[in-house]
Design a protein around this motif. Structure first.
Motif, PDB file in Angstrom:
ATOM      1  N   TYR A 265       0.810  -1.226   0.000  1.00 35.04           N
ATOM      2  CA  TYR A 265       0.000   0.000   0.000  1.00 35.04           C
ATOM      3  C   TYR A 265       0.843   1.276   0.000  1.00 35.04           C
ATOM      4  O   TYR A 265       0.297   2.373   0.011  1.00 35.04           O
ATOM      5  N   GLN A 266       2.150   1.107  -0.038  1.00 40.33           N
ATOM      6  CA  GLN A 266       3.012   2.282  -0.116  1.00 40.33           C
ATOM      7  C   GLN A 266       2.765   3.017  -1.440  1.00 40.33           C
ATOM      8  O   GLN A 266       2.887   2.445  -2.519  1.00 40.33           O
ATOM      9  N   ARG A 270      -5.552   6.323  -0.544  1.00 46.48           N
ATOM     10  CA  ARG A 270      -6.257   5.849   0.658  1.00 46.48           C
ATOM     11  C   ARG A 270      -7.487   5.040   0.286  1.00 46.48           C
ATOM     12  O   ARG A 270      -7.831   4.055   0.951  1.00 46.48           O
ATOM     13  N   LYS A 273      -7.032   1.248  -0.053  1.00 47.22           N
ATOM     14  CA  LYS A 273      -6.997   0.519   1.224  1.00 47.22           C
ATOM     15  C   LYS A 273      -8.391   0.460   1.844  1.00 47.22           C
ATOM     16  O   LYS A 273      -8.813  -0.582   2.385  1.00 47.22           O
ATOM     17  N   ASP A 274      -9.136   1.553   1.762  1.00 47.93           N
ATOM     18  CA  ASP A 274     -10.499   1.569   2.310  1.00 47.93           C
ATOM     19  C   ASP A 274     -11.399   0.561   1.598  1.00 47.93           C
ATOM     20  O   ASP A 274     -12.211  -0.128   2.225  1.00 47.93           O
ATOM     21  N   ASP A 454      -7.157  12.678  -2.073  1.00 42.72           N
ATOM     22  CA  ASP A 454      -6.286  11.522  -2.232  1.00 42.72           C
ATOM     23  C   ASP A 454      -5.186  11.797  -3.254  1.00 42.72           C
ATOM     24  O   ASP A 454      -5.232  12.796  -3.978  1.00 42.72           O
ATOM     25  N   LYS A 520      -8.498  -2.044   8.498  1.00 42.26           N
ATOM     26  CA  LYS A 520      -8.789  -0.681   8.920  1.00 42.26           C
ATOM     27  C   LYS A 520      -8.632   0.289   7.751  1.00 42.26           C
ATOM     28  O   LYS A 520      -8.038  -0.035   6.730  1.00 42.26           O
ATOM     29  N   GLY A 522      -7.439   3.377   5.289  1.00 44.12           N
ATOM     30  CA  GLY A 522      -6.119   3.773   4.842  1.00 44.12           C
ATOM     31  C   GLY A 522      -5.638   5.042   5.519  1.00 44.12           C
ATOM     32  O   GLY A 522      -6.398   5.747   6.189  1.00 44.12           O
ATOM     33  N   GLU A 523      -4.361   5.343   5.318  1.00 45.76           N
ATOM     34  CA  GLU A 523      -3.760   6.545   5.889  1.00 45.76           C
ATOM     35  C   GLU A 523      -3.371   7.506   4.778  1.00 45.76           C
ATOM     36  O   GLU A 523      -3.159   7.111   3.639  1.00 45.76           O
ATOM     37  N   PHE A 524      -3.273   8.768   5.131  1.00 44.49           N
ATOM     38  CA  PHE A 524      -2.822   9.758   4.164  1.00 44.49           C
ATOM     39  C   PHE A 524      -1.350   9.517   3.820  1.00 44.49           C
ATOM     40  O   PHE A 524      -0.592   8.974   4.630  1.00 44.49           O
ATOM     41  N   PRO A 526       2.523   9.882   3.603  1.00 38.88           N
ATOM     42  CA  PRO A 526       3.418  10.509   4.595  1.00 38.88           C
ATOM     43  C   PRO A 526       3.916  11.880   4.178  1.00 38.88           C
ATOM     44  O   PRO A 526       4.131  12.742   5.038  1.00 38.88           O
ATOM     45  N   MET A 529       1.929  14.828   5.501  1.00 39.75           N
ATOM     46  CA  MET A 529       1.953  15.162   6.920  1.00 39.75           C
ATOM     47  C   MET A 529       2.841  16.389   7.141  1.00 39.75           C
ATOM     48  O   MET A 529       4.000  16.421   6.734  1.00 39.75           O
TER      49      MET A 529
END
Length: 567
Positions: A265-266, A270, A273-274, A454, A520, A522-524, A526, A529
């Motif tokens: 998923y790198q 997002r 993954k969702d 995204d 779970k 996905g994450e934003f 990196p 951030m």
């Protein structure tokens, strides 16, 4: 400067000043260029060729025996050995109704207007078999229409009509309530405007109707066009009794990208993954718990009667000495993901979704046993069929006949169909896949999403055919990214020069459930951030460029005052 560009500059300034910004879904552009004059066919046959077009539903690009060990498709394999196989066939919208509309009209989704599987209007559309009729062809449609108006009424362009409403069913009694079954109610077919009860397994029954028309229902003195549109192998695939246990012991290898790992998923959006934990994801596939390997075995077994159907057609042509004067085309309306990136189904711009099987067999016209690497689209089907028939194509067609490519008269290196442009519009009933636009040029694919917060994606398909390494932030690909963004926007304009995001009426919240014990969200990314008041807080208001990249590297602000204030 067009309205969109002006609004972007104002929006940039307004963002810097924390003002309120309004967004429109329609951006006017200069008028689209005038359409070229209708092109003339590349050949003028002394005796017109017949055409049989066999369309499967949701068949993955490599789901054929000669590509997948253990899969038995002898008749598809026969066509490939004795005809032309196109490994780089794609669809411009990977969804049933929009793709079928493109096939029949020769137009892109943004122009024909059939944008989803809901009840769209067919008003103003012309289906290419109408041109064949005018040229003296007998035409027939058998099977799944599933496009535009939600009914099974006969459509223009066909002398013979056998169809059903919507997705249809595999068996006559599927989903019929018990009290109605006791009264003799079954699923039905529309045969030339008359509703009749279904009699058997759908693939076999449609083939029976097609064979009856071929043998005794058509005018034998005229060339014919037969469109056989199967329900299989669409979800939920159900094979007939004779193939129910055909693949019980077939080893199924799932893609490496299916694993739920940080490495997979790198760089991925997002939403990917969702979606893993959804109706169209491997963790909650169709909100059930069937293993994906079991589903794939049923899917393959449902393909077997379609291969049988193809065999019946090929045998008829051979026995009646029609094989050398008939072109048989075998393909699918879209591809299918077998767990790629944790996803199932289609809709996305990833390779297993947009690529489709495509084989042509015509011993009296095409070479034998050729694998042709030319990229062809469903958009090119209508002009190609008219070209085979020697019929001039109309001005509204947007594709290009690949007949010279298939014949071997045009080398693949000289085949120039233009950029592959992909469009999928968000469906409220399956909200897990966002509006998706993509462009592929010289084997580099750029993907962007509309209406979601995204990341974009960029893949070098020659180096990364499985789309695992997102190059969107790779400095070496900055110029390609900028180039493809611009080209995609320009080419997504419809024929009136507008960029329109269509949508249909909503009547419930959609298929939104997630497995409470599944993966779970996905994450934003990196790189998104940040911290308050950082040096680059305004940098993202301005277009990408080498200068902006250099400022990011030096960790200094990048502000284009000329864009903010029109200097």
């Amino acid at each position: 400067m067009n309205r969109f560009s002006r609004r972007f500059r104002l929006m940039s300034a307004a963002g810097a000043l924390a003002a309120i910004v309004s967004v429109q879904t329609v951006a006017a552009l200069p008028a689209a260029p005038a359409r070229a004059a209708p092109s003339q066919p590349s050949r003028a046959p002394s005796k017109p060729f017949n055409v049989i077009y066999v369309l499967v539903d949701d068949l993955r690009f490599d789901s054929m025996g000669f590509l997948t060990p253990g899969l038995k498709t002898p008749n598809i394999d026969f066509m490939a050995r004795n005809g032309v196989y196109f490994p780089n066939a794609v669809v411009t919208s990977s969804l049933c109704s929009p793709s079928r509309a493109t096939i029949l009209t020769g137009e892109t989704t943004r122009n024909h207007g059939i944008v989803d599987n809901n009840n769209s209007s067919e008003a103003g559309l012309t289906f290419f078999p109408e041109y064949l009729q005018k040229a003296g062809y007998q035409t027939a449609f058998f099977g799944k229409w599933h496009m535009g108006q939600n009914n099974d009424n006969p459509r223009p362009g066909f002398n013979k009509w056998v169809s059903f409403k919507g997705q249809g069913t595999y068996f006559p009694n599927d989903y019929v309530p018990p009290d109605l079954l006791r009264k003799g109610v079954l699923n039905r077919l529309n045969v030339d405007g008359t509703e009749v009860n279904r009699q058997g397994y759908i693939t076999d029954e449609l083939t029976d109707y097609a064979m009856d028309w071929l043998t005794k229902g058509r005018d034998q003195s005229k060339p014919f066009f037969l469109y056989l549109s199967h329900k299989g192998v669409h979800t939920d695939p159900k094979p007939p009794e004779r193939y129910l246990h055909q693949y019980d012991n077939l080893p199924v290898t799932l893609p490496a990208s299916m694993a739920d790992t940080p490495e997979n998923y790198q760089g991925k959006p997002r939403w990917v993954k969702d979606q893993r934990n959804s109706w169209h994801g491997v963790d909650f596939m169709f909100n059930g718990n069937e293993p994906l390997t079991s589903y794939i075995r049923r899917y393959f077994a449902t393909l077997s009667p379609i291969d049988d159907s193809l065999g019946r057609i090929l045998t008829y042509l051979k026995q009646n000495k029609l094989d050398r004067n008939t072109v048989v085309i075998f393909t699918s309306d879209n591809g299918f993901q077998f767990g790629d990136h944790g996803l199932i189904d289609k809709r996305t711009a990833y390779e297993p979704s947009v690529r489709v099987p495509f084989v042509m067999y015509a011993p009296g016209l095409l070479p034998k046993g050729v694998t042709n690497p030319g990229l062809i689209r469903n958009l090119d089907l209508a002009p190609t069929v008219l070209d085979i028939a020697g019929v001039p194509e109309p001005s509204q067609f947007e594709g290009k006949s690949f007949l010279p490519l298939a014949e071997g008269k045009l080398p693949p290196s000289q085949w120039k169909p233009g950029d592959f442009i992909y469009e999928y519009y968000w469906e409220w009933n399956y909200p897990e896949t966002p509006t998706t636009f993509a462009i592929e040029r010289d084997r580099v694919k750029y993907i962007q999403y509309y209406g979601v917060w995204d990341t974009e994606e960029l893949y070098d398909l020659d180096k990364d055919p499985n789309e695992m390494n997102n190059l969107i932030n790779n400095p070496a690909y900055l110029d390609r990214k900028i180039e493809l963004r611009k080209a995609l926007f320009e080419q997504l304009a419809n024929r009136t020069g507008q960029h329109v995001i269509p949508y249909s009426e909503k009547f419930n919240e959609g298929v939104v459930k997630r497995n409470k014990d599944g993966s779970k969200p996905g994450e934003f990314p990196p790189q998104w951030m940040s911290s308050p008041n950082r040096y680059d807080r305004y940098n993202d208001l301005f277009p990408d460029s080498r200068e902006k990249l250099d400022a990011d590297r030096r960790k200094v602000p990048y502000i284009r005052w000329d864009l903010l204030f029109g200097a």
